[in-house]
Design an enzyme around this catalytic site. Sequence first.
Site, mmCIF file in Angstrom:
data_model
loop_
_atom_site.group_PDB
_atom_site.id
_atom_site.type_symbol
_atom_site.label_atom_id
_atom_site.label_comp_id
_atom_site.label_asym_id
_atom_site.label_seq_id
_atom_site.Cartn_x
_atom_site.Cartn_y
_atom_site.Cartn_z
ATOM 1 N N ARG A 86 0.833 -1.207 0.000
ATOM 2 C CA ARG A 86 0.000 0.000 0.000
ATOM 3 C C ARG A 86 0.867 1.258 0.000
ATOM 4 O O ARG A 86 0.557 2.236 -0.694
ATOM 5 C CB ARG A 86 -0.907 -0.008 1.235
ATOM 6 C CG ARG A 86 -1.848 1.184 1.332
ATOM 7 C CD ARG A 86 -2.822 1.011 2.478
ATOM 8 N NE ARG A 86 -3.726 2.152 2.561
ATOM 9 C CZ ARG A 86 -3.877 2.913 3.647
ATOM 10 N NH1 ARG A 86 -3.203 2.620 4.749
ATOM 11 N NH2 ARG A 86 -4.708 3.935 3.638
ATOM 12 N N HIS A 130 0.676 4.388 -2.694
ATOM 13 C CA HIS A 130 0.435 5.770 -2.287
ATOM 14 C C HIS A 130 1.594 6.679 -2.695
ATOM 15 O O HIS A 130 1.383 7.858 -2.981
ATOM 16 C CB HIS A 130 0.208 5.844 -0.776
ATOM 17 C CG HIS A 130 -1.171 5.425 -0.369
ATOM 18 N ND1 HIS A 130 -1.997 6.216 0.420
ATOM 19 C CD2 HIS A 130 -1.884 4.314 -0.637
ATOM 20 C CE1 HIS A 130 -3.146 5.589 0.616
ATOM 21 N NE2 HIS A 130 -3.102 4.427 -0.017
ATOM 22 N N ASP A 131 2.805 6.145 -2.710
ATOM 23 C CA ASP A 131 3.940 6.939 -3.150
ATOM 24 C C ASP A 131 3.851 7.231 -4.641
ATOM 25 O O ASP A 131 3.983 8.372 -5.074
ATOM 26 C CB ASP A 131 5.248 6.205 -2.832
ATOM 27 C CG ASP A 131 6.481 7.008 -3.238
ATOM 28 O OD1 ASP A 131 6.454 8.246 -3.082
ATOM 29 O OD2 ASP A 131 7.470 6.414 -3.697
ATOM 30 N N SER A 157 8.408 10.532 -2.050
ATOM 31 C CA SER A 157 7.943 11.769 -1.415
ATOM 32 C C SER A 157 6.942 11.514 -0.290
ATOM 33 O O SER A 157 6.777 12.352 0.598
ATOM 34 C CB SER A 157 7.334 12.710 -2.458
ATOM 35 O OG SER A 157 6.283 12.083 -3.170
ATOM 36 N N ASN A 197 -3.552 9.294 3.630
ATOM 37 C CA ASN A 197 -2.270 8.758 4.081
ATOM 38 C C ASN A 197 -2.144 8.652 5.596
ATOM 39 O O ASN A 197 -1.124 8.165 6.094
ATOM 40 C CB ASN A 197 -1.120 9.627 3.546
ATOM 41 C CG ASN A 197 -0.935 9.493 2.049
ATOM 42 O OD1 ASN A 197 -1.322 8.489 1.461
ATOM 43 N ND2 ASN A 197 -0.359 10.504 1.421
ATOM 44 N N HIS A 237 -6.486 -5.965 -2.371
ATOM 45 C CA HIS A 237 -7.458 -5.702 -1.305
ATOM 46 C C HIS A 237 -7.954 -6.974 -0.637
ATOM 47 O O HIS A 237 -8.813 -6.913 0.235
ATOM 48 C CB HIS A 237 -8.644 -4.900 -1.856
ATOM 49 C CG HIS A 237 -8.339 -3.450 -2.054
ATOM 50 N ND1 HIS A 237 -9.221 -2.569 -2.647
ATOM 51 C CD2 HIS A 237 -7.228 -2.719 -1.739
ATOM 52 C CE1 HIS A 237 -8.679 -1.370 -2.691
ATOM 53 N NE2 HIS A 237 -7.471 -1.434 -2.147
#
Length: 333
Positions: free
Chosen positions: A63, A67-68, A77, A95, A191
């Site tokens: 995950r 997200h990155d 980041s 996040n 998921h």
Amino acid sequence: MALLRHFLLLLALAVQAAAASAVPPPLQLHFYARSCPRAEAIVRRVVRRRAAQDRSVLPALIRLHFHDCFVRGCDGSVLIDSTPSNAAEKEAPPNLTLRMLDVIDDVKAVVEKACPGVVSCADIVALAARDAAAMAGRVRYELPTGRRDGTVSSAAEVNLPSPSVSFAEALSAFRSIGLGVVDLTTLLGSHTMGFCHCGLIMDRLYNYNNTGASYPTMDAGLLATLRHRCPPHTVTPQNESHDAIVPMNLVAPLGPFGLDNSLYPSVLAGRAVLQIDQELTSSGKARRIAAMFAAQPRNFQRHFARSMVKLGSVNVLTGRQGEVRLNCRRVNS
């Protein structure tokens, strides 16, 4: 005249060489083979050690990579801490529930001792996700490396697709970073791992689209189970990040931390916990892909590997772009 032609030829060659050198180099397999030959082994060893202590490390690292890459590309980041003058990506609502960022810190500390200033945080995140997929479900793939770290991280730029978006909205978000319907359908298969907070599904259980009713096609048995675990009026803005949790897939043969194709039979039976997963049945193409993955586990593994490599190549920084952060939580001074 001949001298002039020769000069112009040399000038043209110089311009071409300069233009070629300005193009960032692509990612490549075994990028650290000479500069830090133990880099990938170090990442794998630390992830394995942490997973032996807590298996929830595995979905958390996959995950984190997603997200990155979804914001500014795969540049690490998402790891940067906020400062008094800047709210970083990790402060954005999607996040706030990211976990196991300290695993990346652990890896970075060991890598820095072996090869100071060589291995980027962005590569560590991508490699850790790869190793997590292998440990969780024997999904193995070779990953090109050579990413550089970004120096900008802003919560205002975080715009990940919500768990309650429609299929069209999810696909639009994926297409905005160069991924398509196959990648969307495939990567949602992760998921089957981990848990979600009740706050993410309350509307689906009690007030879908402000109708005062549940999501219309949800399996009755699943609805009863989720309502029991997530009773109404138990989630408020004050406790939303601390509310009860439920497994992302209630029927997962490998358990909540195993990666397999078991989400897809749940989706096809109307038993997906998250709306974004159930929305796969609203697209004919996505539904056909889901049916194929439900029937063919190895096909899912192959496609998951391909989509993870594709995800890991989104808007990467290479060559002289960005930097190699010495501490993954802050840019170099």
